[in-house]
Each structure stands twice: as structure tokens, then as C-alpha cells.
Design an enzyme around this catalytic site. Sequence first.
Site, PDB file in Angstrom:
ATOM      1  N   GLU A 180      70.487  24.832  79.091  1.00  0.00           N
ATOM      2  CA  GLU A 180      70.834  26.247  79.061  1.00  0.00           C
ATOM      3  C   GLU A 180      72.287  26.540  79.419  1.00  0.00           C
ATOM      4  O   GLU A 180      72.882  27.472  78.878  1.00  0.00           O
ATOM      5  CB  GLU A 180      69.908  27.028  80.014  1.00  0.00           C
ATOM      6  CG  GLU A 180      68.459  27.077  79.594  1.00  0.00           C
ATOM      7  CD  GLU A 180      68.209  28.011  78.418  1.00  0.00           C
ATOM      8  OE1 GLU A 180      69.121  28.784  78.063  1.00  0.00           O
ATOM      9  OE2 GLU A 180      67.113  27.944  77.831  1.00  0.00           O
TER      10      GLU A 180
ATOM     11  N   SER B 252       9.959  50.573  99.713  1.00  0.00           N
ATOM     12  CA  SER B 252       9.530  50.327 101.094  1.00  0.00           C
ATOM     13  C   SER B 252      10.616  49.718 101.965  1.00  0.00           C
ATOM     14  O   SER B 252      10.462  49.670 103.195  1.00  0.00           O
ATOM     15  CB  SER B 252       8.300  49.415 101.096  1.00  0.00           C
ATOM     16  OG  SER B 252       7.194  50.075 100.511  1.00  0.00           O
TER      17      SER B 252
END
Length: 688
Positions: free
Chosen positions: A99, A370
Site C-alpha cells: 500500500e 395451577s
Amino acid sequence: MEQTDDAQEHSPKPRPVSRWTKLRRRLGWLTLFSLLLLSGCGFYMLRYGALPAGAIMQSTQIIDSEGVVLASVQGGVNRQIVKLADISPWLVKATVAIEDRRFYEHAGVDLHGLARAAWVDMRHMSKQQGASTLTQQLARNLYLSHERTWTRKIKEAWYAARLEQTYSKDEILELYLNQIYYGHGAYGAEAAAKLYFNKPAKQLSIAESALLAGIPKGPRYYSPHLHPEESKARRQQVLEALLETRQITAQQAEKSAAKPLGIRALPEEQVSAAPYFADYVKKIAIEKLGIDERLINEGGLRIYTTLDARVQRQAEAAVKQGLPAGESELQAALIAIDPRNGYIKAMVGGRNYRRNQYNRVFASSRQPGSSFKPIMYATALEQHAITAATRFRSEPTLFYFDGNRQIYRPSNYNNRYFNGEIGLRQAIAASDNIFAVNTIMQVGPEQVIGMARKLGIHSPLNAVPSLALGTFPVSPFEMASAYSVFAGQGRKAEPIAITRILDAKGRVIYEAHPSTTEVLSPALAYVTTHLLESVFDRGGTGHRVSSLLKRPVAGKSGTTDSDAWFVGYTPELTTAVWVGYDRGRPITSTEAHRAAPIFAHFTEAALADVPPSSFPMPEGVVSATFDPATSLLAAPECPAEWTTEVFLSGTEPTETCALHQDKAGGDPADHGGGGGGRSWWHKFRKWW
């Protein structure tokens, strides 16, 4: 003298300076001054101008109680910031070589490269030549857009120069390698290394580094997944750059080019270890703690949570085992809470997160049946409306309420009744509905609603007799919260999921301070728990899973036409399990029994490393042995079927049974019958 005077008289007089000339001179001086001022300002800005705040987006990590990363909240960005020392030097060298070979020589802008790029652009009458240095690329990613204009290029150069003046070369490389995009949502070297090679960036080889260094120029085009041949050619180009810059030898280049990389396959979908919990954590952070959503998605936060990854795996395994593959539409939810501090230890919101992200743990549209009864019974025990010695007939019964203007006709499951009097323990174990409605008629439904609110149930509840049977929808989260108070000896700890949050710099931005509040007396919590242990006894609704449990456990099942529940606890863990269909479709009798095995398998697996422990008996609890036929203290002449129960102190039977004493003959006073229970037998039993 005269000639001289004449000469003077005829010499030309100086022309007066015109107004225009004066103006031009002034403008010239002003222009010069402006240029000097601009030059000075430019030099000052270049030397001392502050850089704008750079936005390095990184993923937020959600971490369990043991430091295990459960999930990354990416918001489209997968990034983990690391130090340069934690990045392979081969990746650093490869990146510089391909780069920006003059990286260590220029001051942010490579003038040679810039001139070359400008010449190419002018020849082609376009802005197609890059020639940006690493520093310029970093400046662009941090502060600018990617549009190709000369204005952007000038700003980019200025920012690059300031970056070079502000940071060292190594610091710039560190910023760059944590910022650059490597494709497939991976930003930065660490995320890329894990995505492509399933290893940290520090362990990258020469060949792996060469492949990664070549991707940023065209993340899609050079992706080894999308374009393997182009990626291979680009890797070779990077290896040649390393060779040309003398970073590697020819032998290393040749060996790296021939080396197979074993690139990791892309996952079809990133799903966290606890996806429903991760979603819940994000929601809590945003809605309750006020953390900005963008900060959650991009701020690199570390969110430490209460969940235990091992316990979570056991929860998921129990749900998977409890729901056969053939019943693909049958759903389940499970939440487990440590009652001692409110920490959420496991959360399963459904059987398959990929298919359906709806979290059923918080679905408040399910009747608990219940499993709601313990809340009602705890209310009645607290109000002294009933005790363990209370008895009601189990038979079809009509109940009148609302000033005798309305009638309620409850029934037992499958219309099974004892057709006789039963006690509280038997009613709880067998889940007798008639006993439950008798109880709520004694204590009042308003009192039950008040108890539910204290325990953490906030869903709408109506003050009617059917409340005793759990006919009003609540969520598994609420049920687990309520039962945790029983398990926590009467102390309520608000369920929490997040213990602390750190920002990207490690600073604490939130820290939880959990606390508990006593909402029930320890004695009431213990008596309720002691009664709920009978659910696993013979004849209890949980007996079929009792062989799976190797420790003291209390709990209650609940079944409606479309819902199956089991909520239970040990001193260390409270768990609520729900099974049913999302659209309320009726469940079969087989499906109605799926919740309890899930609870049992999970509880034992989750607490495998925890020694069994009993529920400690606190002060304020007494034990008494009584004759169930009379609910009075047992006398020596009473039948052998005595019952020993625990009571809140002051609610235990005090009179001794006289019925069997009379039948056996003798003076009841000798046995304490009818005289306050002062026989030697009563004194002995009380002492025992």
C-alpha cells in the site's frame, strides 16, 4: 540666474497621483497582507489545528458472568480493536509493502506519488489515480467521505499531515489496521483474522498476512470466498512486494505462495450463544439504562452480564430434549434466576432463534393455571385464613360471589375429585381446584392481587374467584420472579441481566448495585416452600420427574387448554418453564406433560457442581403433629395416620383431639382434650 529661473519655470511639474492608483496600491498592500495572514494561519493550522473527532466503529461485546463472550452487537460493523503488538508483524510488513512503501519516509503525503497521480489524471481527464498514502487512507476513513473530488483530496492531505504531526508512525499503523475494511462485514485486522482464519491477528503467517493485506484495495473483488482466483493472484502480488522490499526471502515467498490457507467458511448466520438473552440485554441497555443505540451498535462497549454460558447450554439442551423434532410448531420458554441476587442465569425464548426471534419468556398472554396457586396460598397463610391443618371437601361445588349475584362452577382436571375432605398439602400435591377456590373465598381475591404485586407480577389481574386457578395471563419472567421470593426466604431481588458496562476505553459507564428487600417473612416463605415440596411426592403432579431430581426441590405445575407450565426452585436457582403454541392452539395430554421434564433435566444439569442443600428453617416456624380427621393435635389414642406439618408460629393447632379419647374411654382432661392441650403427650410433642 535668469536662465536658471526660466529653466525652473518651464520644467515639468510632477503629476498628481490619481485616485485609481492609490486604490491599486492599497489593494496591493492589502493582498500582500492577506497572503501573509493566510500563510500564517495555514502554517498555524497545519502545525496546531485540532483534528476532528474520528469515528472508529467497533462491535459491542456481551459477556457472561465468567468472561465468555456471548455475542457481538455489530450494527453492521464487526470490529475488535487491538494493539499493534497484537497484530502479526507479517501483516504490518505486507500492508506497508503493497500500500505505501515510502510510509516511513513521507510526512503524510507522498509528493512524488501525488505528482504522478495528478499527471495521470490530467492525461485521462479524470480522477482515477489514487496514490494515497496509508495516512491519507486513514484520514479518509476517519474524517471524510470516499467521493473523488479535488476538495476531498485537499482535505485528505491536510488531515494526513496533522495525523503525522500528532501520532507516531506505529500509532498511525495501529489506527489504520484497526480501521480498514477487509470485506464481509469485518473491519480491522483482528476481526478479519477471525473471520477468514479463525485465529487472532497476532498468529497470522506470511501467507495469511499476504492474503489479508491484498483485500482492502477491493474487498469484494479480492474476497477469497467470492473470487478465489483473483484473491490468490492478489496474494502473489503482495508476496512479490514483500520480496522486492526485502522483507522476506525468495524461499519464503515461494513457500508461502504454495501453502494452502484453509480459509474458514463464512457462517450462514451469526447467532450468539444466547441470542434471546443478547436481544434482551440490548433492550435493557437502551430503554432502561439510557445508553444510545448507536453507541451500543458502534461504540465498542463491553457489557458484562449475569448469564452463565454453561448453564445456558444446559437450558437449551433441556428444551431441545423436551420438544421432539416432529412437533416443530410446539414452542417453549425457560428462564432461570438466582434467587439470592436476582441474576438471570439462563434464558431460552423459543426453540429456534433463526426461525423466530420472538422471546416467549416475556409473553404475557399465557394463563399460568395451577402454577399461580402458591401465590394465592401464601396470601391465605399470611392472613391466617388457612393453615396446613385446614380441610375442605373435594367435590363439585358452586361458589357465590359479587353479593351472591354471580355463581362460579370450577372443576378438577378430568373431573376427578376426592369426594371427601382433604388437607392443604394434599390439595397442593394433587392440584385440587375446589380447595383452591375455597381458599380464595376465605382470603379474598383483592388480597391475592396485592400479594402478586409484591412478588413482582404486574400483568392485569381481576378480583374474581377464578383468579385462584391462574386464569389471567402472566409471563414466565413474572412467574420466575415471584417464585424467587419463596426460594429467597422472603427476600425479593429484582431480576437483573447487566452488572456493568465499560466504554471502548475501559471506563465504567454503568454499574449495577443489586439489593434485596424483604416482602415476605422468612417463616411464610419456608412454610410455602415446605408445602410445595409435596408436589414431587407420590400422588403429586410432579412425581413422574422426582426420580430425575437428586436434591430438595419445591415447585408447582400448571396446565390449561393451551399451556403447560412448571415453575420450581432450589435454594440456588428458580426456573420457570412454559410449553405451548404461539397461536394458542390446544395442547394434547402428552404435550401437557412436557414442561416438568424440561425443568427437572435442566435443574439437575445446571446444578451438577453444586452440592444438594435443604431449605433452611427460620425462626417463626413450628412443627406440630395432628390428627387429619379433626385438625387437632394428635392424642395417643388417635389412629396411626398422624400428620406432621409446619405452621407459622401462632397458627398451629393448640387443642388436642378428644374424639378418639372419648371412644377409648377415660377422662379427656387426663389427655389434655378440650382443656387447652396440656397433656403430657402434647407437651412431649411440642418439645419434640
